[in-house]
Write a protein that holds these residues in place. Structure first.
Motif, short mmCIF file in Angstrom:
data_model
loop_
_atom_site.label_atom_id
_atom_site.label_comp_id
_atom_site.label_asym_id
_atom_site.label_seq_id
_atom_site.Cartn_x
_atom_site.Cartn_y
_atom_site.Cartn_z
N LYS A 52 0.83 -1.21 0.00
CA LYS A 52 0.00 0.00 0.00
C LYS A 52 0.86 1.26 0.00
O LYS A 52 0.56 2.25 0.65
CB LYS A 52 -0.97 0.00 1.19
CG LYS A 52 -1.97 -1.15 1.16
CD LYS A 52 -2.95 -1.08 2.30
CE LYS A 52 -3.95 -2.22 2.21
NZ LYS A 52 -4.94 -2.19 3.32
N ASP A 96 -18.06 4.31 -2.02
CA ASP A 96 -16.83 3.55 -2.25
C ASP A 96 -15.62 4.40 -1.87
O ASP A 96 -15.67 5.64 -1.92
CB ASP A 96 -16.72 3.14 -3.72
CG ASP A 96 -17.62 1.98 -4.08
OD1 ASP A 96 -18.15 1.34 -3.16
OD2 ASP A 96 -17.80 1.71 -5.28
N LYS A 110 -13.52 9.23 -0.23
CA LYS A 110 -14.81 8.58 -0.43
C LYS A 110 -15.53 9.19 -1.62
O LYS A 110 -15.49 10.40 -1.84
CB LYS A 110 -15.68 8.69 0.83
CG LYS A 110 -17.01 7.93 0.73
CD LYS A 110 -17.67 7.78 2.08
CE LYS A 110 -16.94 6.74 2.94
NZ LYS A 110 -17.68 6.41 4.18
N THR A 135 -9.87 0.42 -5.34
CA THR A 135 -10.79 0.80 -4.27
C THR A 135 -10.43 0.03 -3.00
O THR A 135 -9.59 -0.88 -3.02
CB THR A 135 -12.25 0.48 -4.65
OG1 THR A 135 -12.47 -0.95 -4.55
CG2 THR A 135 -12.57 0.93 -6.06
N ALA A 136 -11.09 0.37 -1.90
CA ALA A 136 -10.82 -0.31 -0.63
C ALA A 136 -11.18 -1.79 -0.70
O ALA A 136 -10.67 -2.60 0.08
CB ALA A 136 -11.59 0.37 0.50
N THR A 137 -12.04 -2.15 -1.64
CA THR A 137 -12.44 -3.56 -1.80
C THR A 137 -11.76 -4.22 -2.98
O THR A 137 -12.09 -5.35 -3.34
CB THR A 137 -13.97 -3.67 -1.96
OG1 THR A 137 -14.38 -2.89 -3.09
CG2 THR A 137 -14.68 -3.19 -0.71
N GLY A 138 -10.79 -3.52 -3.58
CA GLY A 138 -10.04 -4.10 -4.69
C GLY A 138 -10.33 -3.42 -6.02
O GLY A 138 -10.88 -2.32 -6.08
N ARG A 139 -9.97 -4.08 -7.09
CA ARG A 139 -10.10 -3.57 -8.45
C ARG A 139 -11.58 -3.38 -8.83
O ARG A 139 -12.40 -4.25 -8.58
CB ARG A 139 -9.45 -4.56 -9.41
CG ARG A 139 -9.46 -4.19 -10.89
CD ARG A 139 -8.94 -5.37 -11.69
NE ARG A 139 -8.85 -5.07 -13.11
CZ ARG A 139 -7.74 -4.76 -13.75
NH1 ARG A 139 -6.61 -4.71 -13.09
NH2 ARG A 139 -7.74 -4.51 -15.05
N LYS A 140 -11.89 -2.24 -9.44
CA LYS A 140 -13.26 -1.98 -9.87
C LYS A 140 -13.24 -1.02 -11.06
O LYS A 140 -12.45 -0.08 -11.10
CB LYS A 140 -14.09 -1.39 -8.73
CG LYS A 140 -15.56 -1.19 -9.06
CD LYS A 140 -16.35 -0.64 -7.88
CE LYS A 140 -16.62 -1.70 -6.83
NZ LYS A 140 -17.60 -1.23 -5.82
#
Length: 333
Positions: free
Chosen positions: A215, A283, A299, A269-274
Motif C-alpha cells: 500500500k 466507495d 470517499k 478501491t478499498a475492496t479491490g479492483r473496480k
C-alpha cells in the motif's frame, strides 16, 4: 483399434465444431484474416496467471476472456484435474477480431498447451497449423482432445441456442469496450511529484506507481503507451477526503475532486479492483498525499456515467501495474 477410432472421431468432432463455431462467432463481429505469422505470435504469448489475467495486451494483440467465462474444469477417473481457458483475440491497433485462443492445463503435471483457433476468414495456412496442433500436440496428452472438443461443442450449442454474449444490437462488440483510457489532458504524477499530461508521457518515463501489497507509492517505469482515436464517452467520479467527511466542522469542507475515464477503466478501491463506471457513492478510492508522500483514503460522493466525449484517449502500461491519474490510483488494464 477401438482407441484409434475414438481418437479419430474426437479429432474430427473438434475440427468440425471449431469451423462451425468460428463461422458463427466471426460472422457477428468486425473481423480480420489471421495469418500464419499472427497465429504463431499469439501461440507464443505467455499468460502469467490464467485464473486472474482475463484481459491484457501483448505483442500487438488484445486477449479478452471469452464471454468472461471462468475455466472449464474436468476431473476424470484418473484423478487429474484438467482445465480449458478461452480467450477472444483482437488486433490491438483496430480491435478487429482474429480468433480464439484455447489453453489447456493439466493441474498435476503443470503442462500448458495453447491452441490458436483462427477466424472463419483466416489464411488457409493458419487453419492448417491449427489442425496440425490438434493432431500432433492434442493427441499426445491424454484427456486434452476430449476436454477441448467438449468446450468447443458446448460453446457452439450455446450460440445455436441464441446466446450472443456481450454484444450490441448489431451483434458487434463495441470497440470502446476494449479501450480502457483517459482523455489527453489527464494529469499523470511523475516519480518526482511533478505532473505531465498523459498525452505527453512516453515509454521509458518514470512515474509514481502503487504497490497493492505494501500500500505504498513506488517509482515505476512506463513500458507502453496506448492511444486510440474515435469518439469516447468519459464517466466521472467525485471524491472527498474521508477525514473531512468525518470532521465536525462541515462548513470547512473543500470542493470534491473529480477523476474521469472511460467507464471500464479499473481503479483501486478499498475492496479491490473496480471499473470506474461501476464505482458507487460511498466507495473508497486512494489519492496522492504530498505531505506524507503516500496515499490517503477518499470517499466517492457523486458519480456520473457520461460527462463529456473526447476524440482521443490514452492509457499507460507500467511495471507496477498501477499509476496516478489526477493524483488518484488507477490500474493498468
Amino acid at each position: 483399434m477401438k482407441h484409434n477410432l475414438l481418437s479419430l472421431l474426437i479429432f474430427f468432432c473438434c475440427a468440425i465444431t471449431t469451423q462451425l463455431l468460428s463461422q458463427r462467432v466471426w460472422a457477428q463481429t468486425a473481423s480480420a484474416s489471421m495469418t500464419l505469422d499472427q497465429l504463431k505470435a499469439i501461440k507464443a504469448i505467455k499468460i502469467a496467471n490464467l485464473d486472474k489475467d482475463t484481459y491484457f495486451k501483448s505483442g500487438g494483440f488484445i486477449l479478452d476472456r471469452y464471454e468472461e467465462r471462468p475455466a472449464y474444469v474436468f476431473t476424470y477417473s484418473d484423478g487429474i484435474t484438467r482445465k480449458i481457458y478461452l480467450y477472444k483475440v483482437f488486433t490491438a491497433e483496430d480491435t478487429k477480431d482474429l480468433g480464439l485462443l484455447a489453453i489447456y492445463k493439466n493441474e498435476k503435471s503443470g503442462e500448458v498447451k495453447p491452441f490458436v483457433i483462427p477466424g472463419a476468414s483466416a489464411d488457409r495456412k493458419a487453419w492448417d497449423a491449427y489442425i496440425d496442433d490438434l493432431k500432433y500436440v492434442g493427441e499426445k496428452e491424454p484427456g486434452l482432445m476430449s476436454t477441448l472438443s467438449f468446450v468447443l461443442s458446448r460453446e457452439m450449442a450455446n450460440l445455436l441456442a441464441g446466446g450472443a454474449g456481450k454484444a450490441d444490437e448489431g451483434g458487434d462488440k463495441k470497440k470502446e469496450e476494449y479501450n480502457f483510457c483517459f482523455a489527453a489532458d489527464a494529469s499523470v504524477t511523475l516519480a518526482d511529484g511533478s505532473t505531465k499530461a498523459i498525452s505527453n508521457i512516453q515509454t521509458g518515463d518514470v512515474v509514481l506507481g502503487y504497490n497493492a501489497q505494501s500500500k505504498a507509492l513506488v517509482p515505476t517505469q512506463v513500458t507502453g503507451v496506448d492511444t486510440h482515436t474515435g469518439t469516447f464517452e468519459l464517466a466521472g467520479v467525485w471524491l472527498a477526503p474521508v477525514n473531512e467527511l468525518t470532521a465536525d466542522n462541515r462548513n470547512a469542507l473543500s470542493a470534491p475532486t473529480r477523476i474521469e475515464a472511460t467507464a471500464n477503466h479499473p481503479v483501486m478501491t478499498a475492496t479491490g479492483r473496480k471499473a470506474l463506471g461501476d464505482v458507487q457513492a460511498g466507495d473508497v478510492l486512494y489519492r496522492y498525499d504530498a505531505a506524507s508522500q503516500g496515499v490517503s483514503a477518499y470517499k466517492v460522493v457523486r458519480t456520473e456515467k457520461a460527462i463529456r466525449s473526447v476524440k482521443a484517449v490514452y492509457n499507460l502500461v507500467t511495471e507496477s501495474g498501477a499509476y496516478l491519474v489526477d493524483e488518484t490510483v488507477v490500474l493498468d488494464k
